[in-house]
Design a protein around this motif. Structure first.
Motif, PDB file in Angstrom:
ATOM      1  N   PHE A 685      41.968  36.603  87.365  1.00 34.83           N
ATOM      2  CA  PHE A 685      41.951  36.263  88.782  1.00 34.83           C
ATOM      3  C   PHE A 685      40.668  35.518  89.129  1.00 34.83           C
ATOM      4  CE2 PHE A 685      45.200  39.322  88.602  1.00 34.83           C
ATOM      5  CZ  PHE A 685      45.914  39.337  89.792  1.00 34.83           C
ATOM      6  N   GLN A 686      40.818  34.504  89.948  1.00 39.92           N
ATOM      7  CA  GLN A 686      39.656  33.834  90.527  1.00 39.92           C
ATOM      8  C   GLN A 686      38.856  34.833  91.351  1.00 39.92           C
ATOM      9  OE1 GLN A 686      40.834  30.868  93.358  1.00 39.92           O
ATOM     10  NE2 GLN A 686      38.808  29.925  93.504  1.00 39.92           N
ATOM     11  N   THR A 727      48.162  28.961  88.217  1.00 41.78           N
ATOM     12  CA  THR A 727      48.055  27.519  88.009  1.00 41.78           C
ATOM     13  C   THR A 727      47.103  27.260  86.852  1.00 41.78           C
ATOM     14  OG1 THR A 727      47.622  25.396  89.114  1.00 41.78           O
ATOM     15  CG2 THR A 727      46.129  27.217  89.626  1.00 41.78           C
ATOM     16  N   ASN A 728      47.134  26.055  86.337  1.00 44.86           N
ATOM     17  CA  ASN A 728      46.213  25.674  85.268  1.00 44.86           C
ATOM     18  C   ASN A 728      44.781  25.829  85.744  1.00 44.86           C
ATOM     19  OD1 ASN A 728      48.675  23.824  85.609  1.00 44.86           O
ATOM     20  ND2 ASN A 728      48.305  23.731  83.392  1.00 44.86           N
ATOM     21  N   ASN A 729      43.946  26.410  84.897  1.00 40.56           N
ATOM     22  CA  ASN A 729      42.542  26.593  85.279  1.00 40.56           C
ATOM     23  C   ASN A 729      41.875  25.262  85.587  1.00 40.56           C
ATOM     24  OD1 ASN A 729      40.215  28.242  85.694  1.00 40.56           O
ATOM     25  ND2 ASN A 729      39.427  27.601  83.690  1.00 40.56           N
ATOM     26  N   ASN A 730      42.339  24.192  84.921  1.00 40.41           N
ATOM     27  CA  ASN A 730      41.743  22.872  85.129  1.00 40.41           C
ATOM     28  C   ASN A 730      42.593  21.972  86.011  1.00 40.41           C
ATOM     29  OD1 ASN A 730      43.867  22.366  83.444  1.00 40.41           O
ATOM     30  ND2 ASN A 730      42.668  21.415  81.794  1.00 40.41           N
ATOM     31  N   ALA A 731      43.484  22.560  86.808  1.00 40.00           N
ATOM     32  CA  ALA A 731      44.408  21.754  87.622  1.00 40.00           C
ATOM     33  C   ALA A 731      43.665  20.811  88.555  1.00 40.00           C
ATOM     34  CB  ALA A 731      45.343  22.667  88.417  1.00 40.00           C
ATOM     35  N   ARG A 732      42.524  21.240  89.084  1.00 40.36           N
ATOM     36  CA  ARG A 732      41.786  20.410  90.045  1.00 40.36           C
ATOM     37  C   ARG A 732      41.016  19.283  89.365  1.00 40.36           C
ATOM     38  NH1 ARG A 732      38.892  25.048  93.681  1.00 40.36           N
ATOM     39  NH2 ARG A 732      38.058  25.567  91.617  1.00 40.36           N
ATOM     40  N   PRO A 748      35.121  29.287  85.603  1.00 40.47           N
ATOM     41  CA  PRO A 748      34.333  28.554  84.606  1.00 40.47           C
ATOM     42  C   PRO A 748      34.216  29.280  83.265  1.00 40.47           C
ATOM     43  CG  PRO A 748      33.258  28.505  86.753  1.00 40.47           C
ATOM     44  CD  PRO A 748      34.380  29.482  86.868  1.00 40.47           C
ATOM     45  N   GLU A 749      34.249  30.624  83.279  1.00 44.96           N
ATOM     46  CA  GLU A 749      34.043  31.406  82.053  1.00 44.96           C
ATOM     47  C   GLU A 749      35.347  31.720  81.323  1.00 44.96           C
ATOM     48  OE1 GLU A 749      31.445  32.619  85.527  1.00 44.96           O
ATOM     49  OE2 GLU A 749      33.619  32.664  85.091  1.00 44.96           O
ATOM     50  N   LEU A 750      36.460  31.099  81.722  1.00 48.77           N
ATOM     51  CA  LEU A 750      37.754  31.512  81.187  1.00 48.77           C
ATOM     52  C   LEU A 750      37.814  31.428  79.664  1.00 48.77           C
ATOM     53  CD1 LEU A 750      40.652  32.428  81.763  1.00 48.77           C
ATOM     54  CD2 LEU A 750      41.311  30.017  81.869  1.00 48.77           C
ATOM     55  N   ASP A 751      37.316  30.370  79.054  1.00 51.68           N
ATOM     56  CA  ASP A 751      37.391  30.236  77.598  1.00 51.68           C
ATOM     57  C   ASP A 751      36.663  31.374  76.898  1.00 51.68           C
ATOM     58  OD1 ASP A 751      38.926  27.957  77.787  1.00 51.68           O
ATOM     59  OD2 ASP A 751      37.233  26.573  77.566  1.00 51.68           O
ATOM     60  N   SER A 752      35.537  31.799  77.450  1.00 55.87           N
ATOM     61  CA  SER A 752      34.800  32.919  76.856  1.00 55.87           C
ATOM     62  C   SER A 752      35.586  34.217  76.997  1.00 55.87           C
ATOM     63  CB  SER A 752      33.421  33.062  77.518  1.00 55.87           C
ATOM     64  OG  SER A 752      32.642  31.897  77.317  1.00 55.87           O
ATOM     65  N   SER A 760      46.103  33.803  79.069  1.00 48.24           N
ATOM     66  CA  SER A 760      46.668  32.495  79.389  1.00 48.24           C
ATOM     67  C   SER A 760      45.592  31.503  79.809  1.00 48.24           C
ATOM     68  CB  SER A 760      47.694  32.646  80.513  1.00 48.24           C
ATOM     69  OG  SER A 760      48.193  31.399  80.922  1.00 48.24           O
ATOM     70  N   SER A 761      45.913  30.221  79.645  1.00 47.35           N
ATOM     71  CA  SER A 761      45.061  29.166  80.209  1.00 47.35           C
ATOM     72  C   SER A 761      45.333  28.978  81.698  1.00 47.35           C
ATOM     73  CB  SER A 761      45.295  27.847  79.467  1.00 47.35           C
ATOM     74  OG  SER A 761      46.652  27.433  79.612  1.00 47.35           O
ATOM     75  N   TYR A 762      46.359  29.682  82.210  1.00 49.67           N
ATOM     76  CA  TYR A 762      46.637  29.714  83.642  1.00 49.67           C
ATOM     77  C   TYR A 762      45.851  30.867  84.270  1.00 49.67           C
ATOM     78  CZ  TYR A 762      50.579  26.420  83.484  1.00 49.67           C
ATOM     79  OH  TYR A 762      51.362  25.307  83.365  1.00 49.67           O
TER      80      TYR A 762
END
Length: 973
Positions: A685-686, A727-732, A748-752, A760-762
């Motif tokens: 979650f954001q 939504t895609n983390n990089n949608a914006r 910003p830290e999703l990959d970590s 998910s990448s969402y």
């Protein structure tokens, strides 16, 4: 737990301070007013007594210094009020108490020498001069004489100013989306937990009244609905033994031909059996009510390429029992339980080339338990409580079940001599130029193919249905509340309440045998080079002990305070609802040493997100001016934070572990190896999400035109914002957003985080700029005469924006994930991709009328229901518009033009019924009834096939039901 304990303790302390016992959302109404003398001066000390057959013991109160009185917590029904004071003539009045309404009854008392009079008010409509709520009530006498169906959802069409829909799952749009409505049955929330749609099972035969609040809500009854809230109260026993038995039927010959995109023909017969009885166990103390309901459906399915197809049968048994107990004049208790069991067989066979053995069915059970009580604490204190338990267990399963375990450890093989007994087998077809493959499949086609022109042919499906879907929903809730009246010339009606509720879903999806079985025929090899001849695809949960059922839950608690201030001709409602929502998923447990804060644990539940009380304060402010007791002008502001969310499952880490597996076998059925296919993944979650909100502004006017006629008008504006969606983390960054959209990753830290525990990448994000707007102008009128009832409503409205929960997928009439859908999924599906426009729930014009007339002279009655409404908005979907952003070939949810650019045809419909009574002696009645629905057979099409690159573009996929006749016979005593 500590937060919940703190709030509960605070509530308990307040209640103890006010010397009350626990209480809940009230399944009652009230009567209030002022008693004056002949010269207009107020009369304190008048004894006011209320009696009714639904109330075991009469209720009494006395008027205060200003001559005012209030009789709260009255079960809905017909009452006789008696007013008495030494030296003055006793007066009586009759009034009908309606669910969640306050009925105003003022009285002037005369000296004792004046002859006593009795004025019958009966069913005369009364406007509520102290409330800005947009509400309406319909009692059993009205329901019984109108052409309506047998299920609870059929009563929704009676809500004035709300569109008519024949969707089977979603509710109508009413200033919000079709999953924003709240459905209460005897005060129990019967909306499907996590999804917000109405549970399929509750029936309407023992409903005494329904009550609807569309807007202008007070901080009473924990109203967070983004649409409407509908409530009902069930029938109760009385001091008189009463009962009825009825049978109703609708055959295929009584149903018009269907306008349908499918050429499948079938015959369908329906019938409904109802029996009920109620009466006293101990007169004036304890009443009982029992009912039984059995609807059945049978359909002769046509044969297909494999021959006869099993007929469809649906049977349901629903039992309901209720006890009403009044140990003292001031205390009233209700205990009820509803139990429903439904079984469907032969529900579907997938296609012309599927054997009848592949048919599927379903089972469902519904249990609703309620314990509620009300306590009148003197003239100015009132308490209530309620505990409810909702249990809806459902199972979709093949009619032909294979009872054997499977494994991928090499101990279980595929029985190639009986492939039709191993799963759902797809009979192969020859492939040009593949001689070895064609030679291998020839005996399979001979054994399992359908016969066409005397030749066995491949391409069919045999065996059994493939999936077993066990999906169980639970909701446990309790509420307490207290009301107190303070003051005389200026009064304060104070209300406080606390509510706790837990929604839960348990989901298990397994495969029938080996699931789907297909023939590879040696054209592919395993990782070690072994030729693969058969492939079985099944759900991972089929492997015993590997993956437990997925548990998802949503816990909410609310605290509400409301003050209704009355001064001269003014009433002010001031209050707020403060809520706390917690979303729980499965598959992780907390680990503070990890950057993500979690580690993997398939059996653990974890808190995925929480909205605190200070984030969820919902103010309610209203002002009402009534200068003369006949006119009312009002304005109101309310903020609603809808509770329904599917994210406890849609974002749960347990979805990572519920995968689809491919198992491979050689030509003799020996196991070779297995591989897991991609599955849905858990989502982060954001940070600092705002709760989804709906701000509502309302102004209105009501007038009591005559004692029997009321008229109402209002204008309303609703603004929805803070929509959550995956939504895609990089949608914006990736999908060409407009300049006003902030640039950057949602997390910003999703990959970590994903490096630690996957996922998910969402992400679950608050979509920038997401909104809805709803404008409404409404006119209503109601007439209640001695032999007639009529209600009219006209609404002009516009519902538009860029976030449409009702239009996120191809099949929208479903319990769609709230917060996880096609919307904002990848290229061409973002809010800036033609999403702005009219929403699917928009109906620009709507005219509704219903009513009845009793022919006393002929012992009959006639009822009518009529509706006209604008068409359903739709738009073209075409992936080619976004070809520079995606290589996908899917049109789904990729808008090629602004949302709602087109509309379907307007729909109109008239339903009629006639009832004739044959009276036998004084207390026995035989009743014959006919209901004719859609008399002009206007099967307007909607739900348009809007994919530009698929067959049938622009044609309807759904139609309003055809003309149909239902006949019934009923015996009453």
């Amino acid at each position: 737990m500590s937060k919940r304990f703190a709030i509960a303790s605070l509530t308990a302390a307040l209640l103890v301070t006010l010397a009350v016992a626990p209480a809940i959302a009230q399944q009652t109404g009230s009567v209030s007013g002022t008693v004056t003398s002949a010269d207009g001066s107020p009369l304190p000390g008048v004894t006011v007594e209320a009696s009714a057959d639904v109330l075991p013991r009469a209720r009494t109160t006395t008027t205060g210094q200003g001559g005012t009185y209030r009789l709260p917590l009255l079960p809905p029904g017909s009452y006789t009020l008696s007013f008495s004071l030494d030296g003055l003539a006793t007066e009586q009045r009759e009034v009908t108490v309606r669910l969640q309404e306050d009925r105003a009854l003022n009285l002037t008392m005369s000296p004792e020498g004046v002859t006593e009079t009795v004025q019958v008010i009966g069913e005369a409509p009364q406007i509520d001069l102290t409330s800005a709520e947009l509400k309406a009530a319909v009692d059993f006498e009205v329901i019984d004489q109108l052409p309506v169906g047998q299920e609870y959802r059929d009563l929704v069409k009676l809500i004035p100013g709300v569109q008519y829909t024949e969707d089977n799952v979603r509710g109508p749009s009413a200033g919000g989306n079709g999953q924003d409505n709240v459905y209460l049955f005897d005060g129990v929330n019967v909306g499907l937990p996590l999804f917000g749609v109405l549970s399929a099972e509750p029936s309407s035969h023992d409903i005494a009244q329904i009550s609807v609040v569309k807007g202008g809500a007070k901080a009473i009854d924990f109203n967070r609905s983004g649409g409407f809230t509908i409530n009902s109260v069930s029938k109760s026993g009385t001091n008189r033994l009463r009962g009825e038995v009825s049978f109703q039927v609708q055959t295929e010959d009584m149903t018009g031909d269907r306008d349908t995109v499918s050429d499948a023909e079938f015959e369908q017969d329906r019938d409904w059996t109802v029996a009920s009885i109620g009466g006293p166990i101990a007169r004036d103390n304890l009443f009982f009510y029992l009912s039984y309901y059995r609807p059945t459906i049978s359909r002769d399915n046509r044969s297909n390429l494999y021959g006869e197809v099993p007929n469809f049968d649906s049977e349901r048994d629903e039992l309901f029992g209720k006890l009403t107990f009044s140990p003292t004049e001031s205390l009233l208790l209700n205990l009820s339980y509803r139990d429903s069991d439904r079984e469907n067989t032969g529900s579907s066979v997938s296609g012309e080339a599927s054997a009848g053995s592949t048919s599927t069915g379903s089972e469902a059970t519904l249990g609703i338990a309620t314990l509620e009580g009300t306590w009148v604490l003197g003239a100015n204190g009132f308490a209530s409580f309620k505990y409810t338990d909702f249990d809806n267990e459902t199972s979709g399963r093949p009619d032909n079940l294979f009872n054997f375990p499977i494994s991928i450890d090499g101990s279980t093989n595929l029985n190639v001599s009986n492939l039709a007994g191993q799963g759902r087998f797809f009979v192969p077809q020859p492939v040009a130029g593949e001689d070895d493959f064609n030679a291998f499949i020839a005996p399979l086609i001979s054994q399992y193919g359908f016969i066409e022109n005397g030749v066995a042919t491949g391409g069919g499906i045999v065996g059994g249905g493939t999936s077993i879907n066990d999906q169980d929903f639970f909701r446990e809730s309790w509420e307490i509340g207290y009301d107190r009246i303070l003051g005389s010339n200026v009064t304060h009606e104070l209300h406080i309440g606390y509510q706790y509720s837990k929604d839960q879903e348990d989901l298990s999806r397994t495969s029938n045998g080996w699931g789907d079985i297909s023939v590879v025929g040696g054209r592919d090899t395993a990782s070690d080079g072994t030729p693969i001849f058969y492939r079985a695809r099944f759900n991972q949960q089929s492997l015993l002990g590997d993956v437990p059922p997925i548990n998802s839950s949503f816990e909410t608690q609310s605290f509400e305070i409301n003050d209704t201030i009355k001064a001269n001709n003014w009433t002010f409602n001031v209050g707020f609802v403060a809520s706390n929502d917690e979303l729980f998923g499965q598959g992780l447990r907390e680990n503070a040493s990890n950057l993500s804060g979690f580690e993997l644990d398939i059996n653990s539940s974890y808190r995925m997100y929480e909205l605190d009380f200070d984030d969820m304060i919902q103010p309610r402010l209203g002002a009402i001016w009534s200068p003369n007791g006949r006119d009312s002008v009002y304005a109101n502001y309310a903020l609603y934070l809808p509770a329904a969310s599917s994210l406890p499952r849609a974002a749960s880490w347990a979805r990572n572990l519920r995968r689809t597996i491919d198992a491979f076998f050689d030509g003799q059925g020996n196991f070779i190896e297995a591989t897991a296919l991609r599955s849905s993944s858990g989502k982060f979650f954001q940070d600092d999400l705002d709760p989804r909100s709906i701000d509502e502004y309302l102004v209105g006017y009501s007038r009591q035109v005559t004692p029997r006629l009321t008229a109402k008008a209002h204008a309303r504006y609703r603004y929805g914002a803070n929509f959550w969606e995956d939504t895609n983390n990089n949608a914006r960054l990736r999908f060409n957003p407009p300049p006003e959209i902030p640039q950057g990753l949602y997390i910003p830290e999703l990959d970590s985080f994903r490096d630690e525990i996957g996922g998910s990448s969402y992400v679950i994000a608050e979509l920038d700029g997401a909104f809805t707007k709803y404008y409404e102008a409404n006119l209503e009128a109601e007439y209640r005469g001695r032999n007639a009832f009529a209600r009219w409503s006209y609404v002009w409205s516009q519902y538009y924006g860029n976030f449409d929960q009702d239009n996120t997928t191809t099949t929208n009439d479903a319990a769609i994930f709230i917060g996880s859908s096609f919307l904002a999924d990848g290229a061409g599906r973002q809010l800036w991709d033609n999403r702005y426009g009219n929403l699917r729930g928009d109906r620009r014009h709507q005219l509704k009328f219903y009513g009845y007339y009793n022919f006393d002279r002929f012992n009959g009655s006639a009822g009518v229901y009529a509706i006209y409404q604008s068409g359903q908005p739709w738009e073209t979907w075409d992936v080619e518009v976004y070809r520079d952003l995606t290589g996908s070939t899917s049109d789904t949810s990729r808008f090629a033009e602004p949302a709602g650019s087109r509309t379907t045809d307007d729909h109109y419909q008239i339903d009629l019924n006639y009832t004739h009574n044959f009276r036998l002696q004084d207390r026995y009645v035989i009743q014959l009834r006919a209901d004719l629905f859609n008399i002009f057979d206007n099967q307007t099409g909607y739900n348009i096939q809007n994919k530009a690159n698929s067959a049938g573009f622009g044609t309807p996929r759904s139609f309003f039901d055809p003309r149909r006749l239902q006949l019934a016979v009923k015996f009453r005593f």
